[in-house]
Structure formats: structure tokens, C-alpha cells
Scaffold this active site. Sequence first.
Site, mmCIF file in Angstrom:
data_model
loop_
_atom_site.group_PDB
_atom_site.id
_atom_site.type_symbol
_atom_site.label_atom_id
_atom_site.label_comp_id
_atom_site.label_asym_id
_atom_site.label_seq_id
_atom_site.Cartn_x
_atom_site.Cartn_y
_atom_site.Cartn_z
ATOM 1 N N SER A 1 0.802 -1.233 0.000
ATOM 2 C CA SER A 1 0.000 0.000 0.000
ATOM 3 C C SER A 1 0.829 1.275 0.000
ATOM 4 O O SER A 1 0.411 2.288 0.537
ATOM 5 C CB SER A 1 -0.947 0.069 1.212
ATOM 6 N N GLY B 1 1.838 2.522 -2.881
ATOM 7 C CA GLY B 1 1.567 3.166 -4.163
ATOM 8 C C GLY B 1 2.387 2.631 -5.322
ATOM 9 O O GLY B 1 2.822 3.392 -6.188
ATOM 10 N N LYS B 2 2.573 1.327 -5.333
ATOM 11 C CA LYS B 2 3.301 0.730 -6.459
ATOM 12 C C LYS B 2 2.564 0.934 -7.772
ATOM 13 O O LYS B 2 3.174 1.163 -8.815
ATOM 14 C CB LYS B 2 3.425 -0.781 -6.240
ATOM 15 N N GLY B 3 1.246 0.830 -7.707
ATOM 16 C CA GLY B 3 0.437 0.962 -8.909
ATOM 17 C C GLY B 3 0.554 2.354 -9.502
ATOM 18 O O GLY B 3 0.759 2.526 -10.709
ATOM 19 N N GLN C 1 17.058 -0.724 2.905
ATOM 20 C CA GLN C 1 18.296 -1.504 2.690
ATOM 21 C C GLN C 1 18.002 -3.000 2.799
ATOM 22 O O GLN C 1 18.482 -3.811 2.004
ATOM 23 C CB GLN C 1 19.343 -1.129 3.740
ATOM 24 N N CYS D 1 -25.140 1.684 -11.758
ATOM 25 C CA CYS D 1 -25.415 0.247 -11.706
ATOM 26 C C CYS D 1 -26.477 -0.069 -10.648
ATOM 27 O O CYS D 1 -27.660 0.096 -10.916
ATOM 28 C CB CYS D 1 -24.116 -0.526 -11.470
ATOM 29 N N LEU D 2 -26.085 -0.470 -9.450
ATOM 30 C CA LEU D 2 -27.079 -0.656 -8.398
ATOM 31 C C LEU D 2 -27.889 0.630 -8.223
ATOM 32 O O LEU D 2 -29.090 0.595 -7.941
ATOM 33 C CB LEU D 2 -26.385 -1.010 -7.074
ATOM 34 N N HIS E 1 -21.098 1.080 -15.639
ATOM 35 C CA HIS E 1 -20.245 1.833 -14.704
ATOM 36 C C HIS E 1 -19.455 2.891 -15.471
ATOM 37 O O HIS E 1 -18.324 2.622 -15.902
ATOM 38 C CB HIS E 1 -19.269 0.893 -14.002
ATOM 39 N N GLU F 1 -17.871 5.335 -14.446
ATOM 40 C CA GLU F 1 -16.631 5.726 -13.752
ATOM 41 C C GLU F 1 -15.409 4.973 -14.274
ATOM 42 O O GLU F 1 -14.285 5.453 -14.160
ATOM 43 C CB GLU F 1 -16.781 5.530 -12.237
#
Length: 537
Positions: free
Chosen positions: A14, A16-18, A192, A385-386, A514, A516
Site C-alpha cells: 500500500s 503506491g506501487k500501482g 536496505q 449500476c445498483l 459503470h 466511472e
Amino acid sequence: MAKYIFVGGGVMSSVGKGITTASIGKVLEAKGFNVTAMKIDPYINVDAGTMNPIEHGETFVTDDGLECDQDIGNYERFLNQDLSKDNYMTTGSVYLSVIQKERNLEFQGKCVEVVPDIPNEVIARIKRVEEKTNADFVLIEIGGTVGEYQNMLFLETARIMKLQEPKNVLFALVSYLPIPSVVGEMKTKPTQTAARMLNEAGIQPDFIIGRSNKSMDEPRKRKISIFCNLMQEDIISSPDVESIYEIPLEFEKQGLGERILEKFGTEKKSQDLNDWRELINRIKNPQGEVKIGIIGKYFETGDFNLLDSYISVIEAVKHAAWSFNLKPEITWLSSSKYEHGENLEELNQFHGIIVPGGFGTRGIEGKIKVIEYARKNNIPFLGLCLGLQLATIEYARNVCGIKDATSREFDPQGNNLVIDLMEEQRELLKNNNYGGTMRLGAWDCNIKEGTKAYEAYGKTDIKERHRHRYEVNNDYRKVLEENGLIFSGINKDKNLVEIIELKNHPFFMASQFHPELKSRPLSPHPLFKGLIKAAKK
Ligand code: GLN
């Protein structure tokens, strides 16, 4: 011949590799190269479709219908590209295809082994993406953190590829640099250690990208350089920034793009991050604010997971708001608060309301109350959607007088299933056939001229991405229509409702798809723009 950059993580997940992977891609793309990005997830699930959003965050969907990790969304948003099934894999999907090949005798009697047959399958998939996209650079993000058992085979893949093509493969380690409050100083030791662990896996990182609250200073870079065996210019600082979209500019400032090209011996091309700079400028200099309330239910595990569960919705709101020079202020509202019709007046403070996608019965009634309130009080509303299914139920109940209108998802025994399952879905569920069987990916939608949907899109033929099982029940279309609900978007092949809207309302729109998932910072989605435009007014 493409160049490959593997991106792996150190110290913790978590960090932020993406976004880092997407930003490296953006920097290279801005230099005039054709870039694509892939994600490898270490879990056994064959895709991300069967996981609870609280476990894994949002499930993203590609045009070709793969349910995948939200990082594919990050890549699409940064690179402004539609990615495909091929850009994503999990341990489960890789093993599945190797085992299938074995069963089909494709290994011709050979003993099939974890190494090298699993890495070979991964390499074949990477090559397939290269071939299909004609990319100059293929970025491959390896999920998880170095040192854990789960992603070892993928590090092994990177190692083998580097061995096979030493001039074409680089490895970037994205690591975390804590600043413990008692010490007040940035510590490099965990990084390291992470680099050492990567060395143990036979890989020397070519870059270390240090994530931290603050920028890395010279002494820190020097330390990492000496202990991790890298030149100082290959240590890139990635501090927290106001907007994730600033990160490519951070990298560019530190010459990351140039260094990558230098290492690969690739000739420079023209450079232009201007549209991106302009975007950041707009983000940082808003002319006003727009307040959007999002009614959801995945709140229980805290803010972090919440944001993760709705990441594409949040990004889509931001993109649209920025395009009007507005700063979006998003408020999370738990649907349970409104279940009995209480607290609704507080919705008046919002310029717009979104009811996003979701599964299961919990939280439904509160959302329906909110939709009713938005409809009656002229608050701009967008249902996703929903959100469309609930808006339809609300209209059936409160306008058409079908008091017990519901969805088969909430009450399989219901008398008035305004939202129902298509025949083929019923078969699937009967056989517990859940994985990858929803209505998925891009479907055609035909938009009626003269509607607000048409006004938003400016054309009649669009394609949007889906992920759901239930649909508006066509048996109720007549009564809904007679009472004023407009079906402004239809899938003609299967005669399915795709968009609904209302006439005498500033903006009341909902889509079965969707939207988005297709919003990009430089090309915000028309329906989100429609919402923000109405909200602005
Ligand atoms: N649960 C609904 C369905 O399966 C809606 C899904 C969603 O919002 N993505 O049809």
C-alpha cells in the site's frame, strides 16, 4: 524489440506501487513512446471478481470483460488507454493455464515443474502483450512485497527474463522510508533490507523509488546508494503529494525518464508533459468548490478501505470537477443513517448525490430513501449500476404505486420484481457458477435523441463497461414509462435498459453500466460532467 521494466515493492504494501508504475509509464509515454502496463497479483483467485471490496478494494473491469485489480484502472487513467485481459494475471490464472496445457498434452510428456514452467508461462504472457500492443516499453508490476513467499515466482520471472535479455530488462524497487515521530528523521534501514532481500532473489534493483511523507534528502540518497549498490541518480524520491497526478512531474523533475532511456540505450524522442502540467495547474488553482455526497456501505473497515472500494467513482468525480475548474469535496454517507427516513434534510448541503454500485441487501432501503429525496428536492443525482436499479425501484414504488417493487437480489420471492435476473443468469446461479459470469465488459448502448443522456454524450452510439447480474425487468417498462421515467439508453441486441433519466429535474440520471470505469483525467466522463454541470448551477 520492447524494453521491460519490472516494478516490485519493499518494506510494506500500500505504498503506491500501482501509481508509481503508472507514473513511470506516463513519463515514458510523454517522451513519445508506446507504453503498456501489466499487473501480476499473487493470490490464487483467478480474477478479482469474486472478492469482497473490503478485502481487495474496487474490482475494475476492462472493455473485454476481465474483472481485475484497481491498478489496471490507474494505468488506464494515467496512460489514457484501454487495456485488456492480457494486461492482468494472478497466480491462480497462471497455474490454471499451465495445468490446462498439461492436461491437453501440450508439454508432450515432459515433467511440468513450478520452475521454469510457471515463469515461462508468465514470460509468454508478457510477450503476448508486447506483440499485441507493439509497445516500446512494457511495465510489469508485481503485487505484494519482496520477501514474502507469494510473489517469489514472479520475482523469479523477472530474474530469468533479465538473464535472457540483460539489455532489455530493468527492475525498480518501490520502497517505503518511515519517519518515526520519536526520531523525526527519515530511516533507510528497512529499504536496505528490502534491497538485500531482492538480491537474495537474484535481482539487483536498477532504481529505488523511495516513498515517504517528505522528499528524500542528499544524505539519505547517499546512504541508500552505498548500501544498496546503486548510483545516486537512480534513487528517486517520491514524497506524498496533493494529487497523485503530480507524481509523473516529480519523477520527470528528477530525470527518471532520461535515466531509463540511458540505461536501455534508447534514443530520446520529443518530450511533452504539457497537457499534464496544465491539469495539475487546474487542480491546484480551483475557482470554486463542488460538494458531492456519495451514499455507500463499505464503511465498516475504516477510511482506507472505503476509499479503495470506490476508487474509480472518486477519480471520475475529480476529473469532472477539475474540468469545470472546481475543487471536489466528497462526503461519505452511510446508507444506514437514512433507512427510516431520518436525517434526509442534511442532503440539502450537497450540490450533487451519487449512489454507486453494490451487492447484497444491506443498506438498500437507506439508499432508496436518499434517491427519493434527491428526486423530490431537485438535487442533481447520478446512479451507478445498483444506483439505477434502486432508482427504478424507488420510481415504481413512489410514483407508479407499486408499493412492494423490489429486486430479485433482495427478495427472490417478491411479487413485483422490477429488477430481475435474465434466464441465462438464473442457470448460472443454479449451478453455483459465479466466477466471471456477470454481464461484463463493454456493451453497446443506443441513446435516444433529445434526452439529457444525448445532451451529455452528443451521440447515439456508445459503449460502456458493465459488471452486474440483474437488469430492469422489461415487463415493467411500460408502466414506468407511462409514469414519466425515461429510458434514454438501450442495448438493442438484448433489449436491455442501460440509462434512465427524468425530465423535470435539474439532473436525475442513472446507468446500468459503470461510467466511472472510463473516466480519465484528461477526458472526464460525460455523465459525471453532466452531474457536475448541474451541481455547479
Ligand atoms: N448487485 C447488482 C447486480 O448484480 C448491481 C451490481 C453493481 O452495482 N455493480 O446486478
